[in-house]
Each structure stands twice: as structure tokens, then as C-alpha cells.
Design an enzyme around this catalytic site. Structure first.
Site, PDB file in Angstrom:
ATOM      1  N   ASP A 168       7.122  -0.508  -8.182  1.00  0.00           N
ATOM      2  CA  ASP A 168       7.165  -1.819  -7.546  1.00  0.00           C
ATOM      3  C   ASP A 168       8.131  -1.748  -6.365  1.00  0.00           C
ATOM      4  O   ASP A 168       9.135  -1.044  -6.415  1.00  0.00           O
ATOM      5  CB  ASP A 168       7.670  -2.889  -8.515  1.00  0.00           C
ATOM      6  CG  ASP A 168       6.932  -2.884  -9.844  1.00  0.00           C
ATOM      7  OD1 ASP A 168       5.697  -2.840  -9.821  1.00  0.00           O
ATOM      8  OD2 ASP A 168       7.609  -2.928 -10.894  1.00  0.00           O
ATOM      9  N   ASP A 199       7.905  -8.099  -8.806  1.00  0.00           N
ATOM     10  CA  ASP A 199       7.716  -8.460 -10.210  1.00  0.00           C
ATOM     11  C   ASP A 199       9.006  -9.064 -10.765  1.00  0.00           C
ATOM     12  O   ASP A 199      10.103  -8.523 -10.540  1.00  0.00           O
ATOM     13  CB  ASP A 199       7.314  -7.244 -11.039  1.00  0.00           C
ATOM     14  CG  ASP A 199       5.828  -6.902 -10.878  1.00  0.00           C
ATOM     15  OD1 ASP A 199       5.153  -7.565 -10.070  1.00  0.00           O
ATOM     16  OD2 ASP A 199       5.355  -5.968 -11.555  1.00  0.00           O
ATOM     17  N   ARG A 259      -2.983 -11.799  -8.465  1.00  0.00           N
ATOM     18  CA  ARG A 259      -1.590 -12.151  -8.734  1.00  0.00           C
ATOM     19  C   ARG A 259      -0.857 -12.717  -7.522  1.00  0.00           C
ATOM     20  O   ARG A 259       0.007 -12.069  -6.935  1.00  0.00           O
ATOM     21  CB  ARG A 259      -0.812 -10.971  -9.320  1.00  0.00           C
ATOM     22  CG  ARG A 259      -1.449 -10.417 -10.579  1.00  0.00           C
ATOM     23  CD  ARG A 259      -0.619  -9.324 -11.211  1.00  0.00           C
ATOM     24  NE  ARG A 259      -1.299  -8.779 -12.391  1.00  0.00           N
ATOM     25  CZ  ARG A 259      -0.827  -7.802 -13.146  1.00  0.00           C
ATOM     26  NH1 ARG A 259       0.335  -7.247 -12.861  1.00  0.00           N
ATOM     27  NH2 ARG A 259      -1.507  -7.362 -14.187  1.00  0.00           N
TER      28      ARG A 259
END
Length: 403
Positions: A168, A199, A259
Site C-alpha cells: 500500500d 488503507d 473501493r
């Protein structure tokens, strides 16, 4: 011209001189302070200030950045936590040589830097870029990450699932019993990451993401943009309930699959975001409560859903969504016939809230007081939905001025 935004309970004066086009009624693109959950007084923090007015440290290499952000020059742990620091990134920095993660097939080295408490990491100008690496807020509080480009953390996965590597660009997590809180991510630019771009998991709380650009690239759309709440399990619920309070405003999601964001357990306020080109955009499941306010969706298959994948209404893992003054323009056609009954539910309920705004109640917080959970615990002014596309296209991402 000056605009004033009340930030519960403090008041911030916003100078709009850098971007003349941004003189509007909502949240200014060059706001000096966060609006949203990162501005809520809680857990000993009045408002997220990062390193505040500390004398800046300019860094030009991975080692310099790591040592400055992790405050490795301060040996005493308590002093390290309490000492504010402003770190300015000058130019392109390849984090790969830190070699924190060497599992890649194409990218052989990935670097992970753990951002300390009371730290600001800000890019100088519009070209400061971090390559091959992750900034991890690991049980830290009062953190600002601003004006940075993130690149080159993607390699092809033949499975198409992109689950083997957990790379990430920004990861906000806990460190054992200590959860991260009061984090502001502002004016950053993200392209194509293997896993997530930002995240927020494991009990993290009081986060604002503003004026950022999240995009795919020439290799195709970004598969997974932002996950809020890592799991629907009982252990995740024990950690996450009462936390994961996140505001996303004036962000530009373009050429993505999923998302924007996908949320579990927490409270999400998404206002004035622009989503252009997506398969599944705003996903609120597993008891998450999401308010979508004056957002614009274009060329999107499922703009909003509160039952998705393994987290379905049928399994008791649904969420809550209220949609206020938002637009779903030129929706992307769904597959015909649908893949399953679960997908058919999403299609039938696409861009339909599960509750009307007057009846929306946010989840109770774990670590601070929220007297009226029918209203947000901070002041803000959302821009008119008709102005969102132009404002966000011009204002999201890194800035050449205002550092």
C-alpha cells in the site's frame, strides 16, 4: 478574499490567494487545517497539526527520509513521541533500497517507513515523489502527509486478485494496543498500487483525506483504492467498533475498479468527491454508516452499495448509506445477465440509500464523546454538487505553490 470555516470548536481563517478559482462557499483547496474527523478534539489532540511550526528538515534520499520521519536521532522513546517534526521531501526518492520487503517478482525491493507522532511529511513543489514504498502510520497520532506523489508500487499478478503482496502507498494501522488517530492526508497523488492506495484499518480513528487524486495508469484501472476496516471477523469487530471515523472530501477517483472507499464498522462522511470511471465505488458494509453528500459519480457501474461480495445483507453483513444531493451521471451498464443474486441486489439498489438522511444515526465512538449522532461532530460547508467536477479536477493532487 478570505473564507472562514468553523472547525468544532476552533475557527480557522482560510486564505484563498494561491488558487483564485477556488474562492467558493465550501472547503478551500489551500486550507491550512483539516476539516472533518481529523479536526475533532479527542484523545488529547485538539486538531491535527502534525509537526506544526517546527523547523523543517529537508530530505533528498530514502535514508534521510526514514531517519527524519521515524525521528531516529532521538533515543528516548517518550521524547521521540512528543517532539514535533516537519519533513520536506525534495525531488524524487526511491524507497526501494531500504529493502523492507523483497517478495516481488518484478519489483525486487520495497521500502516501508513508519511515520512517528506529531510529524508532517510534505512534498516541496509539485514534483516531490516517493517510489517503490509505503508510508505507514503505525500506532501514531497527529500526523499530516501532504503534497506528495506516490508511484511504482505495482507489478502484474496473473491471478488478478492482487492479494499475494500487501503493498500500500499509505497504511494506517495500530501497534499492538496503541491505535493510530488524528491523521490528515491532503493533496497527494496516487497511481497504480499492487494492493491499496490508502488503507485505514485495525482500530485507526479520526482521519481526513482531502483533495487527493487516486488513479489508474496506462496499465489499466487501479483495482483497490481505499479499504477502511480490514475484516468482518469478530476479532476485527472488537478492535474496530467505535473507531474508523473517516472524512473524505474533494477527492478525485478516476479509472478505478473498486473501493472509493470500501468501509466496515466505522462512520464515513464522503462529501464533494468526484468519481469518474469505476466498477464499484462507495461500498458500506458490515455495520459501517456512510453519508454520501454532494458527490458526483460518472461512468460508474455501482456508484453506492450497502451489500457487497462476502459482506451481504443476506448474511447479516450489510451496512448503511444515506445519499444527499449527489449525482450519478452516465452510469456504466451492468453485466447481463447478472453474475449472482448478490450482484443483482447491488444493481437493483445502486445509488439508493438504505436510509433517508433525517433518520441516519452514526455509530457511537469508543474513545470520545459524540452528543448528537444524527449530526456530524464538526462544522463544514459542502460545495454545490454542480460545482464539484470543476473544483475537484482543478484542485485535487499536488500543488506547485503554497508549501
Amino acid at each position: 478574499m478570505l473564507g472562514v470555516v468553523s472547525l468544532y470548536p476552533v475557527q480557522i481563517v482560510l486564505s484563498l490567494g494561491v488558487f483564485a478559482w477556488s474562492a467558493h462557499a465550501g472547503v478551500a483547496a489551500d486550507s491550512p487545517a483539516p476539516v472533518g474527523f481529523a479536526a475533532v478534539p479527542a484523545e488529547g489532540v485538539t486538531i491535527t497539526t502534525g509537526g506544526g511550526s517546527a523547523s523543517p528538515v529537508i530530505v533528498r534520499s530514502a535514508l534521510e527520509l526514514r531517519d527524519a520521519v521515524e525521528k531516529r536521532d532521538i533515543k528516548d522513546r517518550a521524547a521521540r513521541t512528543e517532539t514535533p517534526r516537519v519533513v520536506l521531501v525534495d525531488g524524487n526518492i526511491d524507497l526501494g533500497p531500504l529493502a523492507t520487503d523483497t517478495r516481488g517478482m518484478v519489483i525486487k525491493q520495497v521500502g516501508v517507513i513508519q511515520v512517528g507522532s506529531k510529524v508532517t511529511v510534505r512534498g516541496l513543489g509539485a514534483t516531490a515523489t516517493l517510489h517503490h514504498g509505503t508510508l505507514e502510520v503505525h500506532g501514531a497520532h497527529n500526523v499530516i502527509i501532504q503534497n506528495l506523489r506516490f508511484r511504482d508500487l505495482w507489478e502484474p499478478d496473473p491471478t488478478g486478485k492482487y492479494d499475494r503482496l500487501g503493498w500500500d502507498y499509505i497504511r494506517i494501522v495500530n501497534s499492538g494496543q496503541t491505535h493510530s488517530h488524528h491523521v490528515w492526508i491532503d493533496h497527494c497523488d496516487f497511481e497504480k498500487a499492487y494492493d491499496g492506495m490508502v488503507d485505514i484499518t485495525h482500530g485507526s480513528d479520526l482521519v481526513t483525506i482531502s483533495w487527493c487524486r487516486f488513479a489508474g495508469d496506462t496499465h489499466g484501472p487501479q483495482k483497490k483504492v481505499s479499504l477502511i476496516g480490514h475484516s468482518s471477523s469478530a476479532s476485527a469487530a472488537a478492535t474496530d467498533r467505535g473507531r474508523l471515523n473517516v472524512t473524505l472530501h474533494h477527492n478525485w477517483f478516476v479509472n478505478i475498479d473498486d473501493r472509493a472507499p470500501r468501509a466496515r464498522f466505522g462512520n464515513i462522511h464522503a462529501f464533494n468527491n468526484l468519481i469518474e470511471g469505476a466498477q464499484n465505488a462507495t461500498i458500506s458494509v458490515t455495520d459501517a454508516v456512510t453519508l454520501v453528500e454532494r458527490c458526483v459519480y460518472r461512468d460508474t457501474r455501482i456508484a453506492t452499495t450497502y451489500s457487497h461480495a462476502a459482506d451481504t445483507i443476506a448474511k447479516g453483513h450489510g451496512g448503511t448509506i444515506a445519499i444527499v444531493d449527489s449525482l450519478n451521471q452516465e452510469p456504466r451498464a451492468a453485466q447481463s445477465p447478472p453474475e449472482s443474486a448478490n450482484v443483482q441486489f447491488e444493481i437493483d439498489h445502486n445509488f439508493k440509500g438504505s436510509v433517508e438522511r433525517p433518520h441516519l444515526r452514526f455509530n457511537p465512538p469508543a474513545d470520545w464523546t459524540w452528543p448528537d449522532r444524527s449530526a456530524l461532530p464538526y462544522a463544514y460547508t459542502a460545495d454545490p454538487v454542480g460545482a464539484v467536477a470543476e473544483l475537484v479536477r482543478h484542485g485535487a493532487g499536488v500543488r506547485a505553490a503554497g508549501n
